[in-house]
Scaffold this motif. Structure first.
Motif, PDB file in Angstrom:
ATOM      1  N   VAL A  23      -5.923  35.932  -5.288  1.00 13.51           N
ATOM      2  CA  VAL A  23      -4.911  36.543  -4.420  1.00 13.51           C
ATOM      3  C   VAL A  23      -3.961  35.490  -3.855  1.00 13.51           C
ATOM      4  O   VAL A  23      -2.762  35.750  -3.684  1.00 13.51           O
ATOM      5  CB  VAL A  23      -5.587  37.357  -3.295  1.00 13.51           C
ATOM      6  CG1 VAL A  23      -6.332  36.454  -2.318  1.00 13.51           C
ATOM      7  CG2 VAL A  23      -4.564  38.216  -2.561  1.00 13.51           C
ATOM      8  N   GLY A  24      -4.467  34.297  -3.585  1.00 15.57           N
ATOM      9  CA  GLY A  24      -3.579  33.232  -3.117  1.00 15.57           C
ATOM     10  C   GLY A  24      -2.575  32.821  -4.181  1.00 15.57           C
ATOM     11  O   GLY A  24      -1.417  32.517  -3.871  1.00 15.57           O
ATOM     12  N   LEU A  25      -3.006  32.834  -5.437  1.00 15.13           N
ATOM     13  CA  LEU A  25      -2.088  32.533  -6.542  1.00 15.13           C
ATOM     14  C   LEU A  25      -1.028  33.615  -6.662  1.00 15.13           C
ATOM     15  O   LEU A  25       0.143  33.329  -6.943  1.00 15.13           O
ATOM     16  CB  LEU A  25      -2.873  32.406  -7.842  1.00 15.13           C
ATOM     17  CG  LEU A  25      -2.073  32.079  -9.104  1.00 15.13           C
ATOM     18  CD1 LEU A  25      -1.348  30.759  -8.948  1.00 15.13           C
ATOM     19  CD2 LEU A  25      -3.000  32.039 -10.318  1.00 15.13           C
ATOM     20  N   SER A  26      -1.414  34.859  -6.441  1.00  8.01           N
ATOM     21  CA  SER A  26      -0.449  35.958  -6.478  1.00  8.01           C
ATOM     22  C   SER A  26       0.615  35.783  -5.403  1.00  8.01           C
ATOM     23  O   SER A  26       1.802  36.031  -5.623  1.00  8.01           O
ATOM     24  CB  SER A  26      -1.174  37.294  -6.298  1.00  8.01           C
ATOM     25  OG  SER A  26      -0.253  38.368  -6.316  1.00  8.01           O
ATOM     26  N   ILE A  27       0.190  35.343  -4.220  1.00 12.02           N
ATOM     27  CA  ILE A  27       1.133  35.132  -3.120  1.00 12.02           C
ATOM     28  C   ILE A  27       2.111  34.015  -3.458  1.00 12.02           C
ATOM     29  O   ILE A  27       3.332  34.161  -3.298  1.00 12.02           O
ATOM     30  CB  ILE A  27       0.379  34.811  -1.818  1.00 12.02           C
ATOM     31  CG1 ILE A  27      -0.387  36.046  -1.339  1.00 12.02           C
ATOM     32  CG2 ILE A  27       1.341  34.337  -0.732  1.00 12.02           C
ATOM     33  CD1 ILE A  27      -1.291  35.780  -0.151  1.00 12.02           C
ATOM     34  N   THR A  28       1.585  32.874  -3.949  1.00 13.13           N
ATOM     35  CA  THR A  28       2.477  31.744  -4.223  1.00 13.13           C
ATOM     36  C   THR A  28       3.423  32.033  -5.384  1.00 13.13           C
ATOM     37  O   THR A  28       4.584  31.636  -5.361  1.00 13.13           O
ATOM     38  CB  THR A  28       1.670  30.469  -4.518  1.00 13.13           C
ATOM     39  OG1 THR A  28       0.747  30.731  -5.591  1.00 13.13           O
ATOM     40  CG2 THR A  28       0.896  30.024  -3.298  1.00 13.13           C
ATOM     41  N   MET A  29       2.935  32.754  -6.398  1.00 15.12           N
ATOM     42  CA  MET A  29       3.787  33.046  -7.552  1.00 15.12           C
ATOM     43  C   MET A  29       4.741  34.205  -7.279  1.00 15.12           C
ATOM     44  O   MET A  29       5.906  34.161  -7.676  1.00 15.12           O
ATOM     45  CB  MET A  29       2.926  33.366  -8.776  1.00 15.12           C
ATOM     46  CG  MET A  29       2.177  32.180  -9.342  1.00 15.12           C
ATOM     47  SD  MET A  29       1.258  32.550 -10.862  1.00 15.12           S
ATOM     48  CE  MET A  29       2.602  32.919 -11.996  1.00 15.12           C
ATOM     49  N   GLY A  30       4.258  35.246  -6.612  1.00 10.50           N
ATOM     50  CA  GLY A  30       5.084  36.422  -6.408  1.00 10.50           C
ATOM     51  C   GLY A  30       5.986  36.349  -5.204  1.00 10.50           C
ATOM     52  O   GLY A  30       7.140  36.776  -5.250  1.00 10.50           O
ATOM     53  N   LEU A  31       5.480  35.803  -4.102  1.00  9.60           N
ATOM     54  CA  LEU A  31       6.260  35.764  -2.878  1.00  9.60           C
ATOM     55  C   LEU A  31       7.023  34.460  -2.723  1.00  9.60           C
ATOM     56  O   LEU A  31       8.171  34.452  -2.290  1.00  9.60           O
ATOM     57  CB  LEU A  31       5.344  35.978  -1.667  1.00  9.60           C
ATOM     58  CG  LEU A  31       4.584  37.310  -1.619  1.00  9.60           C
ATOM     59  CD1 LEU A  31       3.749  37.400  -0.349  1.00  9.60           C
ATOM     60  CD2 LEU A  31       5.544  38.487  -1.703  1.00  9.60           C
ATOM     61  N   MET A  32       6.390  33.340  -3.077  1.00  6.64           N
ATOM     62  CA  MET A  32       7.020  32.042  -2.863  1.00  6.64           C
ATOM     63  C   MET A  32       7.721  31.518  -4.107  1.00  6.64           C
ATOM     64  O   MET A  32       8.342  30.457  -4.082  1.00  6.64           O
ATOM     65  CB  MET A  32       5.965  31.041  -2.387  1.00  6.64           C
ATOM     66  CG  MET A  32       5.297  31.465  -1.069  1.00  6.64           C
ATOM     67  SD  MET A  32       3.825  30.515  -0.654  1.00  6.64           S
ATOM     68  CE  MET A  32       4.540  28.902  -0.413  1.00  6.64           C
ATOM     69  N   ARG A  33       7.592  32.260  -5.228  1.00  7.72           N
ATOM     70  CA  ARG A  33       8.308  31.939  -6.469  1.00  7.72           C
ATOM     71  C   ARG A  33       7.979  30.544  -6.994  1.00  7.72           C
ATOM     72  O   ARG A  33       8.859  29.768  -7.356  1.00  7.72           O
ATOM     73  CB  ARG A  33       9.823  32.053  -6.255  1.00  7.72           C
ATOM     74  CG  ARG A  33      10.307  33.401  -5.770  1.00  7.72           C
ATOM     75  CD  ARG A  33      10.052  34.499  -6.794  1.00  7.72           C
ATOM     76  NE  ARG A  33      10.748  35.729  -6.442  1.00  7.72           N
ATOM     77  CZ  ARG A  33      10.251  36.702  -5.690  1.00  7.72           C
ATOM     78  NH1 ARG A  33       9.026  36.573  -5.200  1.00  7.72           N
ATOM     79  NH2 ARG A  33      10.943  37.788  -5.419  1.00  7.72           N
ATOM     80  N   ILE A  34       6.674  30.205  -7.032  1.00  4.93           N
ATOM     81  CA  ILE A  34       6.271  28.933  -7.608  1.00  4.93           C
ATOM     82  C   ILE A  34       5.105  29.175  -8.556  1.00  4.93           C
ATOM     83  O   ILE A  34       4.165  29.909  -8.246  1.00  4.93           O
ATOM     84  CB  ILE A  34       5.870  27.909  -6.518  1.00  4.93           C
ATOM     85  CG1 ILE A  34       5.362  26.624  -7.191  1.00  4.93           C
ATOM     86  CG2 ILE A  34       4.841  28.478  -5.562  1.00  4.93           C
ATOM     87  CD1 ILE A  34       5.094  25.501  -6.229  1.00  4.93           C
ATOM     88  N   ILE A  35       5.179  28.568  -9.724  1.00  4.20           N
ATOM     89  CA  ILE A  35       4.111  28.682 -10.718  1.00  4.20           C
ATOM     90  C   ILE A  35       3.101  27.573 -10.427  1.00  4.20           C
ATOM     91  O   ILE A  35       3.263  26.436 -10.872  1.00  4.20           O
ATOM     92  CB  ILE A  35       4.675  28.555 -12.140  1.00  4.20           C
ATOM     93  CG1 ILE A  35       5.765  29.592 -12.374  1.00  4.20           C
ATOM     94  CG2 ILE A  35       3.568  28.715 -13.178  1.00  4.20           C
ATOM     95  CD1 ILE A  35       6.498  29.431 -13.684  1.00  4.20           C
TER      96      ILE A  35
END
Length: 287
Positions: A23-35
């Motif tokens: 879920v933390g990866l989803s936040i960083t990729m989806g909300l913060m736009r970082i892979i």
């Protein structure tokens, strides 16, 4: 019926582990736009810290767990301040190369000090206590994992939907410049979101070590699995990550129970079909 219930229980426990880590990866990729391909590394660091504290320093599991999660959060804060703040501005390829480099640094560090074998975490004996569910007995650890996953889901929902921080984060994601002009400290918002995701990865890595063993190459071994959860759930969707984790956990478990020879092939074929039908995931929006 007993087999079906066993698949569901084991699949839900497995899915909860995937959820807490991904879920933390989803936040960083989806909300913060970082892979951030190094996200699984925070689970590795959490597990490695617990191993060090419990097996080499004779610290009890619960204090070691708390110290390890706090240590991972502090490490993530330093990395966000020193490295990730610059990576935010990279293009997609640059982000991939930079974060995969961080993965290899984490792997090399753990390998240097702790070796490349599976790291036992010194879990308390109560975790192996059998719980009779009627149709089968289940280790107490599985119930701890399921309850922890539900608490994480509830906590994230409250954080994102019922707090000022959640409002600030969504505003910063939608339009960082406009949010900053309104007085929102966007760098601090991103820092807190990043550290929260890293801490949850550590929690999932520690509690899930029975099913996803902790060893030096953990971030690479399970990287694709974590990315699948994010892709199927939809970038930035907490509820999507939860549904995807539970569904994939049950699907993978069913494949291992019913099709032991080709269960893995069945699992990935199902993922390909699902993403072909819903390319933005279960709860994702068009980017």
């Amino acid at each position: 019926m007993s087999l079906i219930l066993s698949i569901v229980v084991d699949g839900v426990a497995y899915g909860m582990i995937l959820f807490m880590i991904s879920v933390g990866l989803s936040i960083t990729m989806g909300l913060m736009r970082i892979i951030n391909l190094a996200h699984g590394g925070f689970a590795l660091l959490g597990g490695a810290a617990v191993h060090l504290l419990t097996t080499r320093l004779d610290v009890a599991f619960i204090p070691a767990f708390l110290v390890a999660v706090l240590a991972v959060v502090l490490v993530s804060v330093l990395l966000e301040r020193l490295l990730y703040r610059h990576i935010y501005g990279f293009n997609e390829l640059g982000q991939v190369l930079a974060t995969i480099g961080i993965v290899f640094i984490m792997i090399a560090t753990v390998n240097l000090f702790l070796g490349s074998t599976i790291l036992p975490l010194g879990a308390p004996a109560i975790f192996t206590t059998p719980i009779d569910l009627g149709f089968r007995t289940l280790p107490f650890h599985r119930l701890v994992v399921i309850i922890s996953g539900l608490l994480v889901l509830a906590g994230l929902w409250l954080l994102m939907e019922k707090t000022r921080f959640g409002i600030y984060l969504r505003a910063a994601v939608d339009n960082r410049i406009a949010a900053a002009s309104l007085g929102i400290n966007t760098p601090l918002v991103y820092l807190v979101a990043f550290a929260t995701g890293a801490g949850l990865a550590a929690v999932g890595g520690i509690l899930g070590a029975e099913l996803l063993p902790i060893e030096a190459y953990y971030p690479l071994r399970y990287m694709v699995l974590f990315l699948i959860v994010v892709s199927v759930g939809g970038l930035g969707s907490i509820s999507g990550s939860f549904l995807a984790s539970i569904g994939l956990g049950i699907l993978d478990t069913a494949g291992r129970y019913l099709l032991p020879g080709i269960g893995t092939i069945f699992f990935f074929v199902a993922i390909v079909v699902l993403l072909a039908l819903r390319p933005n995931g279960l709860m994702g929006k068009a980017q």
